[in-house]
Write a protein that holds these residues in place. Structure first.
Motif, PDB file in Angstrom:
ATOM      1  N   ARG A  54       0.812  -1.223   0.000  1.00 35.27           N
ATOM      2  CA  ARG A  54       0.000   0.000   0.000  1.00 35.27           C
ATOM      3  C   ARG A  54       0.840   1.265   0.000  1.00 35.27           C
ATOM      4  N   GLN A  55       2.166   1.125  -0.075  1.00 35.19           N
ATOM      5  CA  GLN A  55       2.998   2.317  -0.228  1.00 35.19           C
ATOM      6  C   GLN A  55       3.003   2.709  -1.703  1.00 35.19           C
ATOM      7  N   PRO A  56       2.939   3.994  -1.992  1.00 28.52           N
ATOM      8  CA  PRO A  56       3.021   4.404  -3.393  1.00 28.52           C
ATOM      9  C   PRO A  56       4.454   4.266  -3.899  1.00 28.52           C
ATOM     10  N   GLY A  57       4.607   3.925  -5.167  1.00 28.73           N
ATOM     11  CA  GLY A  57       5.950   3.865  -5.732  1.00 28.73           C
ATOM     12  C   GLY A  57       6.369   2.460  -6.085  1.00 28.73           C
ATOM     13  N   ALA A  58       7.087   2.350  -7.219  1.00 33.20           N
ATOM     14  CA  ALA A  58       7.472   1.050  -7.755  1.00 33.20           C
ATOM     15  C   ALA A  58       8.458   0.323  -6.849  1.00 33.20           C
ATOM     16  N   ASP A  59       9.334   1.081  -6.122  1.00 31.54           N
ATOM     17  CA  ASP A  59      10.311   0.417  -5.257  1.00 31.54           C
ATOM     18  C   ASP A  59       9.625  -0.476  -4.230  1.00 31.54           C
ATOM     19  N   TRP A  60       8.551   0.060  -3.672  1.00 31.40           N
ATOM     20  CA  TRP A  60       7.829  -0.714  -2.658  1.00 31.40           C
ATOM     21  C   TRP A  60       7.211  -1.954  -3.277  1.00 31.40           C
ATOM     22  N   GLY A  61       6.800  -1.830  -4.538  1.00 29.59           N
ATOM     23  CA  GLY A  61       6.250  -2.989  -5.236  1.00 29.59           C
ATOM     24  C   GLY A  61       7.279  -4.108  -5.343  1.00 29.59           C
ATOM     25  N   VAL A  62       8.532  -3.726  -5.589  1.00 25.27           N
ATOM     26  CA  VAL A  62       9.604  -4.717  -5.643  1.00 25.27           C
ATOM     27  C   VAL A  62       9.721  -5.428  -4.306  1.00 25.27           C
ATOM     28  N   ASN A  63       9.672  -4.626  -3.243  1.00 25.91           N
ATOM     29  CA  ASN A  63       9.737  -5.224  -1.900  1.00 25.91           C
ATOM     30  C   ASN A  63       8.570  -6.178  -1.668  1.00 25.91           C
ATOM     31  N   ALA A  64       7.379  -5.733  -2.059  1.00 32.87           N
ATOM     32  CA  ALA A  64       6.189  -6.566  -1.850  1.00 32.87           C
ATOM     33  C   ALA A  64       6.340  -7.889  -2.586  1.00 32.87           C
ATOM     34  N   ALA A  65       6.837  -7.828  -3.830  1.00 33.70           N
ATOM     35  CA  ALA A  65       7.008  -9.053  -4.615  1.00 33.70           C
ATOM     36  C   ALA A  65       8.069  -9.954  -3.995  1.00 33.70           C
ATOM     37  N   ALA A  66       9.186  -9.347  -3.581  1.00 35.17           N
ATOM     38  CA  ALA A  66      10.263 -10.144  -2.990  1.00 35.17           C
ATOM     39  C   ALA A  66       9.789 -10.816  -1.705  1.00 35.17           C
ATOM     40  N   ALA A  67       9.077 -10.049  -0.875  1.00 37.94           N
ATOM     41  CA  ALA A  67       8.568 -10.623   0.371  1.00 37.94           C
ATOM     42  C   ALA A  67       7.526 -11.699   0.077  1.00 37.94           C
ATOM     43  N   SER A  68       6.765 -11.514  -1.013  1.00 36.15           N
ATOM     44  CA  SER A  68       5.782 -12.532  -1.402  1.00 36.15           C
ATOM     45  C   SER A  68       6.472 -13.848  -1.756  1.00 36.15           C
ATOM     46  N   VAL A  69       7.610 -13.732  -2.483  1.00 30.66           N
ATOM     47  CA  VAL A  69       8.362 -14.949  -2.807  1.00 30.66           C
ATOM     48  C   VAL A  69       8.802 -15.646  -1.528  1.00 30.66           C
ATOM     49  N   ILE A  70       9.289 -14.836  -0.574  1.00 28.18           N
ATOM     50  CA  ILE A  70       9.769 -15.427   0.683  1.00 28.18           C
ATOM     51  C   ILE A  70       8.635 -16.159   1.398  1.00 28.18           C
ATOM     52  N   ILE A  71       7.458 -15.507   1.501  1.00 29.02           N
ATOM     53  CA  ILE A  71       6.358 -16.154   2.234  1.00 29.02           C
ATOM     54  C   ILE A  71       5.827 -17.360   1.471  1.00 29.02           C
ATOM     55  N   LEU A  72       5.814 -17.268   0.114  1.00 30.88           N
ATOM     56  CA  LEU A  72       5.363 -18.424  -0.661  1.00 30.88           C
ATOM     57  C   LEU A  72       6.272 -19.627  -0.421  1.00 30.88           C
ATOM     58  N   VAL A  73       7.579 -19.374  -0.472  1.00 35.08           N
ATOM     59  CA  VAL A  73       8.534 -20.457  -0.235  1.00 35.08           C
ATOM     60  C   VAL A  73       8.323 -21.043   1.148  1.00 35.08           C
TER      61      VAL A  73
END
Lengths: 316, 301, 312
Positions: free
Chosen positions: C273-292
């Protein structure tokens, strides 16, 4: 050889007291019984506390809110406007989209696994479906805003909002596929083999048997799958909060390409904390009111689904 | 689902057909049972049963059984399926208590103590009246732990266990076959070995009586033969009650035989009853009751 | 095509009629391929999901993964933010969840299967468990907020990992109960009878024979329940996980249980929910971690189930 255990001899002269176990062993057994019953009671207590929590909070809200404000232009809790139809329409729209995604795919997978798949394929696919059921919903929310909307939906809708109900609905649909597939597969497998054989014996092809015989026989179970899946979709929070937006404030609108808050995303927004301190105190109480509505809706749907499944179990 | 009160059920059955055999049934029921045991004065009575009825909820499974079980004898229960012989067997160690809704009426007296009274703990009864089941059911543990389980519960000291295990296995004629693999799983044994293990497990707690519920029905003839030999040896130390489908087996190993039969009432409920109880040699050569004769000569059942 | 044919017609046409004709069952083939398509869609999107998240989160996953895993949240910039607090918080919450849900759930299952054979109280408990299983997760958040964080503040310390864990324990309780009931029902009665037969009390039968026999299945159910708790964010948002962050001060591990906390899925929500593409990268990376993480835990459960599956 001396008797290894301290015990009174068998035979005449036996007294009633000889047929008693030691106090310690009896106490353990009686104590365990009470502990297990207490745990069972605790699970009932959880339900009671949920009902008490949402009901008392909802009552506080209802007794204070001006009823006109429940039907005003939209959902603006901090301004004291609590239009329920806004949230209801968005919740239903998103859940219906989710069903449009999940039912064909979930039923298709269920029919394939139950009627067509080789046992080996089934052995691999069933756990895979279970694995899918465990994908965290936040991840699907991120998937919706980072892939479904920008990479897919923008190709079809020029002016689609970054937050939109369509993407949220699709993502919720993906989330409930495993649930629907699982209930549907159980329903299909509950259809007796004899029915399939009777149909094949009359010269019907497999596709005819599946569509004309197996599906109708499993109809009530498939209905249950839809009902329970719908209930799960209505209650889904994170995907909707992330992908559809509008949880904090929403104007009534029907467009699927626009953002819109639902019961659940409004609750999540209220729960994020800021509203507890600032603004209209009634806003915070509306959290419980929404919770009570959601609880009641899902309870009715689940009991209905459960009833149908149980009736199905008794049928064959 | 019965509409009539339980108490009236026994009377309903005196039909023209059963009236003919009424005298023999009286022989084995009620007061007549005691003199029969008294005739063999050298034996001591372990169980004295009088007017035993067994119900599963409203359903009467066994009607009005009276008989005595003598110490250090093998008593066999025979009869067609559903005649209540297993139900009756499970009364002696209160195993029926574990079935929801099961109820025993009448008197079962064990060495002078009424078994079905509140002061009696079924747990201790089962220690004294052991049981061997139809299918071998060893615990999923080692051979050693299977035997040691009961004694441990009964409070045997750790130092005594080795001794108990060896003695019980020896008594069950299994020691020589398993002495080198006591710590391996009991599931590795053959069916016959498993059943002898179950017998060893039952006698490890030093019971008075051993109940056997069709102990050979899952075994091949050779394994069955070994169990039968074992039963003959065990009766010097224990009182044995055995349910069997196999009449030849009853004839070979038992001293007394009770023949049970089954009767359906007008609502189709099948109730078991004791037809005849006599020394085995008598039952198989000169049965009193035509139903017994029909059964042992293979015309019924 | 005529359905009725003369006997002579049948005789002459028999050989032809019984021969499989290519392309005859077009409908059947189409149907089958539709079903396969649905199945592939239903199961294949996991691969798409994982691929998209890996691609989107690649900047973090390829370069800064270690930093990302070992640093806390930062409001200042996406590049400085990590998920350390979320991982620790999730483990803490899962631990509390297990401590509360497993004993209660297993004990309830034992009561239902071993003690109350269909009596009225048992029927109420069963109905209750089925209904609890369908309650939306966010409603559990209300329970956690009102009861565990407020009424029981003296025990939980307010909106803490303890309150969050108790909330998720209530949520996964039905899973633990239902899988444990199945596990206990699968234990054959002959085992119970064998133990009763040598003079065991009910408690001895349960503790030394039935529970050990059912343990592996119960364990599987427990792991599945904890995996569910690990991925859950909604109830925790209501119990303060979105606004609180565990501090790294002098507090020792035990004290952090009663302080502000967060959890990995809640952090992902915060990134998203943070604006900006950088945060999106973080969200995706953290999603990979939680999925794993979640897939690994689930895989473990499925492995355990297959490894210890016992045929009686």
């Amino acid at each position: 050889m001396a008797p290894p255990m301290s015990t009174t001899p068998h035979g005449p002269g036996l007294k009633v007291t000889d047929l008693r176990t030691s106090v310690r062993r009896r106490a353990w057994s009686a104590g365990a019984r009470w502990a297990f019953a207490l745990a069972a009671l605790a699970t009932v207590l959880v339900s009671a506390l949920i009902i008490w929590t949402v009901a008392s909070g909802a009552w506080t809200f209802i007794s204070q809110v001006a009823f006109d404000n429940l039907t005003e232009i939209g959902w603006f809790p901090r301004r004291g406007l609590f239009d329920l139809s806004t949230l209801l329409v968005n919740s239903v729209q998103i859940s219906v989209i989710a069903m449009l995604v999940a039912v064909p795919s979930g039923f298709g997978a269920a029919i394939y696994l139950s009627e067509y798949a080789h046992p080996k394929v089934r052995k691999v696919m069933k756990p895979t479906l279970e694995l899918l059921a465990s994908v965290p919903s936040v991840v699907l929310g991120v998937f919706a805003i980072s892939f479904i909307t920008p990479s897919i939906l923008t190709n079809f809708f020029d002016d689609i909002n970054f937050f939109n109900k369509l993407a949220a609905g699709i993502a919720v649909g993906l989330l409930v596929i495993p649930l629907i597939a699982s209930i549907a597969e159980d329903a299909l497998r509950a259809v007796p083999v004899a029915l399939r054989e009777a149909s094949s014996g009359l010269g019907a092809r497999k596709v005819t048997t599946s569509i004309r015989v197996v599906l109708p026989a499993a109809m009530s179970g498939l209905m249950a799958a839809i009902i329970v899946g719908f209930s799960r979709a209505i209650g889904e929070t994170m995907v909707v909060t992330i992908a559809s937006g509008g949880g904090d404030t929403s104007l009534f609108n029907l467009a699927l390409t626009e953002s819109g808050g639902t019961f659940t995303s409004a609750m999540a927004a209220l729960g994020l904390g800021t509203d507890q301190v600032a603004g209209n105190n009634l806003a915070f109480q509306s959290l419980y009111f929404l919770g009570a509505l959601l609880f009641a809706i899902t309870l009715v749907l689940n009991m209905l689904g459960d009833l149908i499944v149980r009736r199905l179990q008794n049928k064959y | 689902m019965t509409q009539e009160p339980d108490a009236t059920v026994p009377e309903v059955t005196v039909t023209a057909e059963t009236a003919a055999s009424q005298h023999t049934r009286i022989d084995v029921s009620g007061a007549a049972a005691a003199p029969m045991a008294a005739n063999r004065a050298d034996t001591q009575t372990v169980f004295h049963c009088d007017g035993v009825h067994v119900y599963y909820a409203d359903f009467l499974a066994l009607r009005n059984v009276s008989l005595n079980i003598a110490a250090h004898e093998v008593t066999a229960f025979i009869g067609p399926s559903g005649c209540g012989k297993t139900t009756f067997l499970r009364c002696f160690n209160r195993m029926n208590d574990l079935i929801e809704g099961a109820r025993v009426e009448g008197s079962i007296n064990y060495h002078g103590v009424e078994l079905y009274q509140d002061e009696v703990d079924p747990v201790e009864v089962r220690r004294r009246v052991g049981m061997v089941f139809q299918k071998p059911n060893p615990f999923p543990k080692s051979i050693y732990d299977n035997i040691a389980y009961g004694p441990r519960l009964a409070g045997a000291k750790r130092s005594e266990l080795d001794d108990i295990v060896e003695r019980s296995l020896t008594r069950a004629a299994l020691w020589d076959e398993v002495r080198d693999r006591l710590k391996t799983s009991a599931y590795g044994l053959s069916g016959g070995q498993q059943q002898r293990l179950c017998i060893a497990r039952a006698i490890a707690v030093q019971p008075d009586v051993v109940l056997m519920d069709e102990p050979c029905s899952a075994l091949d003839p050779i394994a069955t033969g070994r169990i039968e030999e074992l039963i003959a040896e065990l009766k010097t130390e224990y009182t044995i009650i055995i349910v069997t489908h196999n009449m030849q087996q009853a004839a070979r190993i038992s001293d007394m035989t009770a023949f049970f039969s089954v009767q359906a009432n007008e609502m189709g409920q099948r109730t078991g009853e004791l037809v005849e109880y006599a020394p085995t040699s008598l039952i198989f050569t000169n049965p009193d009751d035509p139903r017994t004769e029909a059964y042992i000569t293979g015309r019924v059942g | 095509m005529t359905i009725l044919t003369t006997p002579a017609g049948i005789a002459t046409g028999a050989a032809d009629a019984l021969r499989k004709r290519p392309g005859a069952d077009v409908a059947g083939a189409t149907f089958k391929w539709l079903l396969i398509g649905a199945t592939v869609f239903a199961t294949g999107f996991l691969a798409v999901l994982l691929a998209v998240m890996i691609v989107d989160g690649w900047d973090v996953l390829s370069g800064n993964l270690w930093y990302f895993l070992t640093h806390g949240f930062s409001q200042r910039s996406a590049g400085e933010a990590g998920v350390w607090q979320g991982i620790i918080g999730s483990l803490q919450v899962a631990l509390v969840t297990g401590v509360f849900a497993v004993p209660t759930g297993v004990a309830t299952a034992i009561y239902l299967v071993e003690y109350a054979q269909g009596n009225r109280f048992a029927r109420i408990v069963e109905l209750n468990i089925r209904n609890l299983a369908g309650v939306p997760s966010i409603v559990y958040g209300l329970l956690g907020l009102a009861v565990f964080a407020q009424t029981l503040r003296g025990f939980s310390g307010g909106t803490t990992a303890i309150a969050g864990g108790m909330t998720l324990a209530a949520m996964v309780l039905p899973i633990v109960v239902i899988t444990s009931v199945e596990a206990l029902k699968a234990v054959p009665d002959s085992l119970r009878e064998a133990a009763y037969g040598v003079g065991a009390t009910k408690w001895e039968v349960l503790s030394r024979q039935v529970l050990p026999a059912a343990l592996s299945t119960i364990l599987t159910g427990t792991v599945l329940a904890l995996a569910r708790a690990l991925g859950e964010a909604a109830p925790l948002i209501l119990v303060g996980a979105a606004t609180g962050f565990m501090s790294f001060g002098d507090a020792n591990m035990l004290e952090t249980f009663t302080g502000p906390y967060t959890a990995l899925p809640v952090l992902i929500f915060n990134f998203a929910r943070q604006p900006g593409a950088d945060w999106g990268v973080n969200a995706a990376a953290a999603s990979v971690i939680i999925l794993v993480l979640v897939l690994a835990v689930n895989g473990l459960a499925i492995y355990l189930r297959n490894r210890f599956e016992r045929q009686w």
